[in-house]
Design an enzyme around this catalytic site. Sequence first.
Site, PDB file in Angstrom:
ATOM      1  CD1 TRP A 140      -2.734   1.525   0.540  1.00 45.18           C
ATOM      2  CD2 TRP A 140      -2.082   1.755   2.684  1.00 45.18           C
ATOM      3  NE1 TRP A 140      -3.511   2.498   1.117  1.00 45.18           N
ATOM      4  CE2 TRP A 140      -3.135   2.661   2.424  1.00 45.18           C
ATOM      5  CE3 TRP A 140      -1.523   1.722   3.955  1.00 45.18           C
ATOM      6  CZ2 TRP A 140      -3.628   3.519   3.401  1.00 45.18           C
ATOM      7  CZ3 TRP A 140      -2.010   2.577   4.926  1.00 45.18           C
ATOM      8  CH2 TRP A 140      -3.056   3.461   4.647  1.00 45.18           C
ATOM      9  CG  ASP A 222      -2.044  -2.242   7.666  1.00 43.51           C
ATOM     10  OD1 ASP A 222      -3.099  -2.165   8.334  1.00 43.51           O
ATOM     11  OD2 ASP A 222      -1.791  -1.494   6.708  1.00 43.51           O
ATOM     12  CE  LYS A 260     -10.148  -0.287   3.407  1.00 44.96           C
ATOM     13  NZ  LYS A 260      -9.836   0.396   2.236  1.00 44.96           N
TER      14      LYS A 260
HETATM   15  C1  LMR Z   1      -7.067   1.750  -0.683  1.00 49.81           C
HETATM   16  O1  LMR Z   1      -5.976   1.169  -0.641  1.00 49.81           O
HETATM   17  O2  LMR Z   1      -7.623   2.080  -1.746  1.00 49.81           O
HETATM   18  C2  LMR Z   1      -7.817   2.028   0.588  1.00 49.81           C
HETATM   19  O3  LMR Z   1      -7.196   1.359   1.645  1.00 49.81           O
HETATM   20  C3  LMR Z   1      -8.016   3.471   0.835  1.00 49.81           C
HETATM   21  C4  LMR Z   1      -6.772   4.180   1.266  1.00 49.81           C
HETATM   22  O4  LMR Z   1      -6.765   4.760   2.354  1.00 49.81           O
HETATM   23  O5  LMR Z   1      -5.791   4.174   0.529  1.00 49.81           O
END
Ligand code: LMR
Length: 416
Positions: A140, A222, A260
């Site tokens: 992420w 996480d 979520k």
């Molecule tokens: C995403 O990865 O799209 C979601 O977890 C929203 C975010 O905060 O990035």
Amino acid sequence: MEKVPTRLNVAPVPPDEIFALNGAFFADTHPQKVSLGVGVYRTDDGKPWPLPAVEKAEKQLAEENDLMRHEYTAIEGDVPFLKIARDLMFGFEGKASEEPAKARIASVQTVAGTGANHLGALFLAHHMKPRNVWLSNPSWANHMTIWELAGVPRKTYPYYHAATRSFDFDGMMSTLENDAEEGDAVLLHACAHNPTGLDPNKEQWIAIADLCERKKLFPFFDSAYQGFASGSLEEDAWAVRYFFDNKPDMEMCVAQSFSKNMGLYGQRTGAFHYITNRSATSIRDVVVNNLCHLIRGEFSMGPRIGCTIVKKIMSSEELTADWHNDLQVMSSRIKSMREALYNELVRLKTPGTWEHIVEQNGMFSYTGLTPKQVYALKDKYHVYLLKSGRASISGLSQKNVAYVALAIDDVVRNVL
Ligand code: LMR
């Protein structure tokens, strides 16, 4: 840049891709536009879904009209909420025999999962000073930002094997084995890896736990999708619980989000749990106290409303059962959309292999589409996904899946 009279020394930073894309999607007026960008749940009509369990809880709360509802909480947050969050994450069922295990956990309320990651990173940067944090490649994108802001050097371990579109377990293990140093933090996605949708299996998790223990690495979990990914709260917490139960001499932490799994995106509801080893439980209160110091200096305390909703749901058997059902609805709709997209691509004989779409887990599919194909999808078809090829499967519906598959088929055939 043009010289302007200011005391500041600022240069533009790239906009956050996920939220910039979301803004572009909302501004797009094309009738067939499809958002596969930001990870939010959508119904088959493409609408947001306030969970029925949450709506019932909100109604009851409105009727109760609690005079305290706008008051400050404690700096550590809403304490009964924290116990609920902890018990959900670690699987406690309220037995007296669980007390020694609970004594290892220092919990504080955070501003959702991002806030939990940030607070954890800041806490470690101040009080553990890891030489590096290891993030999966890819991860992420916000993980990079969070650790950069905490001032901890970032390194990456291989995670994705592009040729086979699979989890690169061997690459991850050998990099951590050879290059990670004692005391380094290792960021692990508890389930539903974002962005790849590829998780270690149980045997692999056991090997990762053994490696962390042997090399004295610090696991930083996480957990953003507990219950949302598989529909089962237990299954999605398996890795966290395995580490916690089987490695009592290891310290670790968990950033927990309710965005979520309860659909509480805007309520910013989450917790950070620091787990001491079993010989250091006496420092738990000092850990909480230091976390509170960081919280007070930044935002004083987390917001109240989301925690109140979580408490309402979890203190009623009926609402808890409703919530479990909501989790099933969300996870099974996503699974069925994975299948629908896969079937359409197979029907169209779209060049390439597409099994990975059904094999991946959770909110996202790492489609394997190239940045140019992603650009063409947006430009020509108004279908939005991240440059990496990550697609938020929940943006698919019975109504748009054939259109999206046709669009993918076109760009795969015609855009290299
Ligand atoms: C995403 O990865 O799209 C979601 O977890 C929203 C975010 O905060 O990035």
